[in-house]
Design a protein around this motif. Sequence first.
Motif, PDB file in Angstrom:
ATOM      1  N   ALA A  44       0.801  -1.227   0.000  1.00 13.24           N
ATOM      2  CA  ALA A  44       0.000   0.000   0.000  1.00 13.24           C
ATOM      3  C   ALA A  44       0.830   1.272   0.000  1.00 13.24           C
ATOM      4  N   THR A  45       2.079   1.202   0.428  1.00 11.13           N
ATOM      5  CA  THR A  45       2.914   2.405   0.455  1.00 11.13           C
ATOM      6  C   THR A  45       3.740   2.555  -0.820  1.00 11.13           C
ATOM      7  N   GLY A  46       3.574   1.628  -1.758  1.00 10.77           N
ATOM      8  CA  GLY A  46       4.252   1.742  -3.042  1.00 10.77           C
ATOM      9  C   GLY A  46       3.438   2.575  -4.015  1.00 10.77           C
ATOM     10  N   ASN A  47       4.008   2.803  -5.174  1.00 10.82           N
ATOM     11  CA  ASN A  47       3.358   3.661  -6.162  1.00 10.82           C
ATOM     12  C   ASN A  47       2.040   3.070  -6.647  1.00 10.82           C
ATOM     13  N   ILE A  48       2.077   1.821  -7.097  1.00 10.68           N
ATOM     14  CA  ILE A  48       0.867   1.164  -7.580  1.00 10.68           C
ATOM     15  C   ILE A  48      -0.091   0.884  -6.432  1.00 10.68           C
ATOM     16  N   ALA A 102       3.054   4.331   8.733  1.00  7.22           N
ATOM     17  CA  ALA A 102       1.616   4.397   9.009  1.00  7.22           C
ATOM     18  C   ALA A 102       1.078   5.803   8.827  1.00  7.22           C
ATOM     19  N   ASP A 103       1.896   6.798   9.153  1.00  7.75           N
ATOM     20  CA  ASP A 103       1.454   8.182   9.032  1.00  7.75           C
ATOM     21  C   ASP A 103       1.292   8.636   7.591  1.00  7.75           C
ATOM     22  N   THR A 104       1.841   7.866   6.648  1.00  9.59           N
ATOM     23  CA  THR A 104       1.720   8.244   5.238  1.00  9.59           C
ATOM     24  C   THR A 104       0.438   7.707   4.604  1.00  9.59           C
ATOM     25  N   LEU A 105      -0.280   6.862   5.326  1.00 10.40           N
ATOM     26  CA  LEU A 105      -1.510   6.294   4.791  1.00 10.40           C
ATOM     27  C   LEU A 105      -2.654   7.296   4.880  1.00 10.40           C
ATOM     28  N   PRO A 106      -3.592   7.243   3.958  1.00  7.80           N
ATOM     29  CA  PRO A 106      -4.742   8.159   4.012  1.00  7.80           C
ATOM     30  C   PRO A 106      -5.569   7.939   5.266  1.00  7.80           C
ATOM     31  N   ALA A 107      -6.243   8.986   5.689  1.00 11.29           N
ATOM     32  CA  ALA A 107      -7.150   8.882   6.843  1.00 11.29           C
ATOM     33  C   ALA A 107      -8.215   7.833   6.538  1.00 11.29           C
ATOM     34  N   ILE A 139       2.866  -6.421  -4.834  1.00 10.29           N
ATOM     35  CA  ILE A 139       4.145  -6.712  -4.179  1.00 10.29           C
ATOM     36  C   ILE A 139       5.262  -6.886  -5.200  1.00 10.29           C
ATOM     37  N   ARG A 140       6.448  -6.494  -4.793  1.00  7.03           N
ATOM     38  CA  ARG A 140       7.651  -6.687  -5.593  1.00  7.03           C
ATOM     39  C   ARG A 140       8.813  -6.953  -4.641  1.00  7.03           C
ATOM     40  N   PRO A 141       9.653  -7.935  -4.929  1.00  3.94           N
ATOM     41  CA  PRO A 141      10.869  -8.149  -4.123  1.00  3.94           C
ATOM     42  C   PRO A 141      11.888  -7.065  -4.457  1.00  3.94           C
ATOM     43  N   PRO A 142      12.883  -6.878  -3.601  1.00  4.94           N
ATOM     44  CA  PRO A 142      13.933  -5.891  -3.888  1.00  4.94           C
ATOM     45  C   PRO A 142      14.667  -6.226  -5.183  1.00  4.94           C
ATOM     46  N   GLN A 143      15.201  -5.202  -5.818  1.00  2.11           N
ATOM     47  CA  GLN A 143      15.984  -5.419  -7.040  1.00  2.11           C
ATOM     48  C   GLN A 143      17.147  -6.362  -6.756  1.00  2.11           C
ATOM     49  N   GLY A 144      17.333  -7.309  -7.632  1.00  2.00           N
ATOM     50  CA  GLY A 144      18.361  -8.317  -7.433  1.00  2.00           C
ATOM     51  C   GLY A 144      17.849  -9.570  -6.743  1.00  2.00           C
ATOM     52  N   GLN A 145      16.613  -9.501  -6.215  1.00  2.97           N
ATOM     53  CA  GLN A 145      16.007 -10.662  -5.547  1.00  2.97           C
ATOM     54  C   GLN A 145      14.689 -11.044  -6.211  1.00  2.97           C
TER      55      GLN A 145
END
Length: 213
Positions: free
Chosen positions: A8-12, A37-42, A71-77
Amino acid sequence: MKVLVLGATGNIGGHILAEALARGHELTALIREASKADTLPAGVKAVIGDINTLEANNDVFRHQDVVIAAIRPPQGQEQKLVEMTDKLLKATDKHNVRLVLSGGAGGLLSPKADQRRLTDDPDYVGSGWKAIAIACAEQLTHCQESAFSHWTYLAPAAFIGGTEKRGQFRLGTDTLIVDEKGQSKISLPDLATAVVDEVEVPQFKGTCFTIAY
Protein backbone atom coordinates in the motif's frame (compact mmCIF):
# COMPACT_ATOMS: atom_id res chain seq x y z
CA MET A 1 -16.23 -4.69 1.52
CA LYS A 2 -13.35 -5.36 3.88
CA VAL A 3 -10.13 -5.17 1.88
CA LEU A 4 -6.53 -5.80 2.93
CA VAL A 5 -3.85 -4.20 0.75
CA LEU A 6 -0.23 -5.35 0.61
CA GLY A 7 2.21 -2.92 -0.97
CA ALA A 8 0.00 0.00 0.00
CA THR A 9 2.91 2.40 0.46
CA GLY A 10 4.25 1.74 -3.04
CA ASN A 11 3.36 3.66 -6.16
CA ILE A 12 0.87 1.16 -7.58
CA GLY A 13 -0.42 0.01 -4.20
CA GLY A 14 -0.96 3.59 -3.08
CA HIS A 15 -3.17 4.33 -6.07
CA ILE A 16 -5.13 1.12 -5.50
CA LEU A 17 -5.60 2.07 -1.86
CA ALA A 18 -6.85 5.55 -2.81
CA GLU A 19 -9.30 4.17 -5.39
CA ALA A 20 -10.74 1.60 -2.97
CA LEU A 21 -11.04 4.22 -0.24
CA ALA A 22 -12.86 6.61 -2.58
CA ARG A 23 -15.41 3.88 -3.25
CA GLY A 24 -16.14 3.44 0.44
CA HIS A 25 -14.44 0.15 1.20
CA GLU A 26 -13.15 -0.68 4.69
CA LEU A 27 -9.39 -0.76 4.24
CA THR A 28 -6.47 -2.26 6.10
CA ALA A 29 -2.87 -1.91 4.94
CA LEU A 30 -0.22 -4.47 5.90
CA ILE A 31 3.01 -2.47 6.11
CA ARG A 32 6.55 -3.44 7.10
CA GLU A 33 7.51 -0.25 8.94
CA ALA A 34 5.43 1.42 11.64
CA SER A 35 6.89 4.78 10.63
CA LYS A 36 5.01 4.58 7.32
CA ALA A 37 1.62 4.40 9.01
CA ASP A 38 1.45 8.18 9.03
CA THR A 39 1.72 8.24 5.24
CA LEU A 40 -1.51 6.29 4.79
CA PRO A 41 -4.74 8.16 4.01
CA ALA A 42 -7.15 8.88 6.84
CA GLY A 43 -9.52 6.00 7.37
CA VAL A 44 -7.02 3.25 6.53
CA LYS A 45 -6.08 0.90 9.37
CA ALA A 46 -2.39 0.01 9.52
CA VAL A 47 -1.16 -3.42 10.60
CA ILE A 48 2.57 -4.09 10.89
CA GLY A 49 3.77 -7.16 9.02
CA ASP A 50 4.83 -8.57 5.66
CA ILE A 51 4.84 -11.74 3.60
CA ASN A 52 6.97 -13.49 6.22
CA THR A 53 4.57 -12.73 9.09
CA LEU A 54 1.36 -13.99 7.52
CA GLU A 55 0.84 -16.61 10.23
CA ALA A 56 1.25 -13.96 12.92
CA ASN A 57 -1.28 -11.81 11.06
CA ASN A 58 -3.89 -14.56 10.84
CA ASP A 59 -6.54 -12.47 12.58
CA VAL A 60 -6.21 -9.75 9.95
CA PHE A 61 -6.71 -12.17 7.06
CA ARG A 62 -9.60 -13.89 8.78
CA HIS A 63 -11.73 -10.74 8.73
CA GLN A 64 -11.21 -9.69 5.11
CA ASP A 65 -13.34 -10.20 2.03
CA VAL A 66 -10.50 -9.60 -0.42
CA VAL A 67 -6.72 -9.27 -0.27
CA ILE A 68 -5.08 -7.07 -2.92
CA ALA A 69 -1.35 -7.58 -3.33
CA ALA A 70 0.86 -5.15 -5.25
CA ILE A 71 4.15 -6.71 -4.18
CA ARG A 72 7.65 -6.69 -5.59
CA PRO A 73 10.87 -8.15 -4.12
CA PRO A 74 13.93 -5.89 -3.89
CA GLN A 75 15.98 -5.42 -7.04
CA GLY A 76 18.36 -8.32 -7.43
CA GLN A 77 16.01 -10.66 -5.55
CA GLU A 78 13.34 -10.99 -8.22
CA GLN A 79 13.38 -14.79 -7.93
CA LYS A 80 11.68 -14.47 -4.53
CA LEU A 81 8.42 -13.32 -6.14
CA VAL A 82 7.11 -16.85 -6.66
CA GLU A 83 7.82 -17.79 -3.04
CA MET A 84 6.06 -14.62 -1.84
CA THR A 85 3.07 -15.38 -4.03
CA ASP A 86 2.87 -18.98 -2.85
CA LYS A 87 2.67 -17.82 0.76
CA LEU A 88 -0.15 -15.44 -0.14
CA LEU A 89 -2.08 -18.10 -2.03
CA LYS A 90 -1.91 -20.46 0.93
CA ALA A 91 -2.76 -17.81 3.55
CA THR A 92 -5.77 -16.49 1.67
CA ASP A 93 -7.02 -19.99 0.85
CA LYS A 94 -6.76 -20.94 4.51
CA HIS A 95 -9.14 -18.13 5.46
CA ASN A 96 -11.36 -18.37 2.38
CA VAL A 97 -10.43 -14.89 1.18
CA ARG A 98 -10.16 -13.84 -2.46
CA LEU A 99 -6.73 -12.74 -3.69
CA VAL A 100 -6.27 -10.12 -6.41
CA LEU A 101 -2.67 -9.81 -7.57
CA SER A 102 -1.47 -6.67 -9.31
CA GLY A 103 1.34 -8.26 -11.25
CA GLY A 104 3.40 -7.56 -14.35
CA ALA A 105 3.00 -7.99 -18.08
CA GLY A 106 5.79 -10.57 -18.41
CA GLY A 107 3.46 -13.55 -18.56
CA LEU A 108 1.48 -12.21 -21.51
CA LEU A 109 1.97 -13.07 -25.15
CA SER A 110 3.44 -10.55 -27.55
CA PRO A 111 0.90 -8.88 -29.86
CA LYS A 112 3.10 -9.73 -32.84
CA ALA A 113 2.12 -12.47 -35.24
CA ASP A 114 4.46 -15.04 -33.72
CA GLN A 115 2.92 -14.48 -30.26
CA ARG A 116 6.17 -15.19 -28.46
CA ARG A 117 6.24 -14.73 -24.68
CA LEU A 118 6.53 -11.04 -23.89
CA THR A 119 9.73 -11.66 -21.95
CA ASP A 120 11.32 -12.71 -25.26
CA ASP A 121 10.24 -9.56 -27.12
CA PRO A 122 12.84 -6.79 -26.67
CA ASP A 123 10.42 -4.22 -28.12
CA TYR A 124 8.40 -4.47 -24.90
CA VAL A 125 10.84 -5.89 -22.34
CA GLY A 126 14.23 -4.20 -22.34
CA SER A 127 17.28 -5.59 -20.59
CA GLY A 128 16.75 -3.35 -17.57
CA TRP A 129 13.31 -4.84 -16.94
CA LYS A 130 13.89 -8.42 -17.98
CA ALA A 131 14.59 -9.86 -14.51
CA ILE A 132 11.34 -8.61 -13.01
CA ALA A 133 9.42 -9.44 -16.20
CA ILE A 134 10.62 -13.05 -16.01
CA ALA A 135 9.75 -13.16 -12.30
CA CYS A 136 6.22 -11.91 -13.06
CA ALA A 137 5.83 -14.52 -15.80
CA GLU A 138 6.85 -17.20 -13.30
CA GLN A 139 4.47 -15.68 -10.73
CA LEU A 140 1.54 -16.00 -13.12
CA THR A 141 2.53 -19.55 -14.12
CA HIS A 142 2.70 -20.52 -10.45
CA CYS A 143 -0.85 -19.30 -9.92
CA GLN A 144 -2.09 -21.12 -13.02
CA GLU A 145 -0.41 -24.38 -12.06
CA SER A 146 -1.46 -24.26 -8.41
CA ALA A 147 -4.43 -26.11 -6.98
CA PHE A 148 -6.07 -22.80 -6.07
CA SER A 149 -8.82 -20.95 -7.90
CA HIS A 150 -9.53 -18.06 -5.53
CA TRP A 151 -7.03 -15.73 -7.21
CA THR A 152 -7.12 -13.16 -10.01
CA TYR A 153 -3.99 -11.85 -11.72
CA LEU A 154 -3.79 -8.46 -13.42
CA ALA A 155 -1.03 -8.39 -16.03
CA PRO A 156 -1.15 -4.72 -17.04
CA ALA A 157 0.13 -2.76 -20.02
CA ALA A 158 3.85 -2.83 -20.78
CA PHE A 159 4.22 0.78 -19.61
CA ILE A 160 2.59 1.99 -16.38
CA GLY A 161 2.86 5.67 -15.59
CA GLY A 162 1.21 9.03 -15.37
CA THR A 163 -1.55 10.27 -13.09
CA GLU A 164 -4.24 11.06 -15.65
CA LYS A 165 -7.46 9.15 -14.99
CA ARG A 166 -9.25 8.59 -18.28
CA GLY A 167 -11.78 6.18 -16.85
CA GLN A 168 -11.77 4.14 -20.05
CA PHE A 169 -9.44 1.34 -21.12
CA ARG A 170 -9.55 -1.99 -22.91
CA LEU A 171 -9.60 -5.41 -21.28
CA GLY A 172 -7.94 -8.55 -22.57
CA THR A 173 -6.78 -11.94 -21.37
CA ASP A 174 -3.50 -13.52 -22.49
CA THR A 175 -2.07 -11.10 -25.08
CA LEU A 176 -0.60 -7.63 -24.55
CA ILE A 177 -2.96 -4.87 -25.69
CA VAL A 178 -1.42 -2.21 -27.91
CA ASP A 179 -2.68 0.90 -29.69
CA GLU A 180 -2.42 1.74 -33.39
CA LYS A 181 1.23 2.71 -32.87
CA GLY A 182 2.09 -0.57 -31.20
CA GLN A 183 2.39 1.06 -27.78
CA SER A 184 1.00 -0.46 -24.60
CA LYS A 185 0.23 2.02 -21.82
CA ILE A 186 -1.94 2.53 -18.76
CA SER A 187 -1.89 5.22 -16.08
CA LEU A 188 -1.61 4.50 -12.37
CA PRO A 189 -5.16 5.67 -11.55
CA ASP A 190 -6.69 3.61 -14.35
CA LEU A 191 -4.74 0.53 -13.30
CA ALA A 192 -6.13 1.06 -9.82
CA THR A 193 -9.62 1.41 -11.26
CA ALA A 194 -9.29 -1.94 -13.04
CA VAL A 195 -8.14 -3.65 -9.85
CA VAL A 196 -10.99 -2.30 -7.72
CA ASP A 197 -13.51 -3.03 -10.49
CA GLU A 198 -12.42 -6.66 -10.33
CA VAL A 199 -12.69 -6.63 -6.54
CA GLU A 200 -16.26 -5.37 -6.69
CA VAL A 201 -17.49 -7.38 -9.70
CA PRO A 202 -15.27 -10.43 -10.29
CA GLN A 203 -14.91 -11.35 -13.95
CA PHE A 204 -11.62 -13.22 -13.94
CA LYS A 205 -11.64 -15.69 -11.05
CA GLY A 206 -8.80 -18.17 -11.29
CA THR A 207 -7.31 -16.51 -14.35
CA CYS A 208 -5.38 -13.55 -15.73
CA PHE A 209 -6.57 -10.36 -17.39
CA THR A 210 -4.81 -7.40 -18.90
CA ILE A 211 -5.60 -3.72 -19.52
CA ALA A 212 -4.33 -0.90 -21.71
CA TYR A 213 -5.61 2.11 -23.62
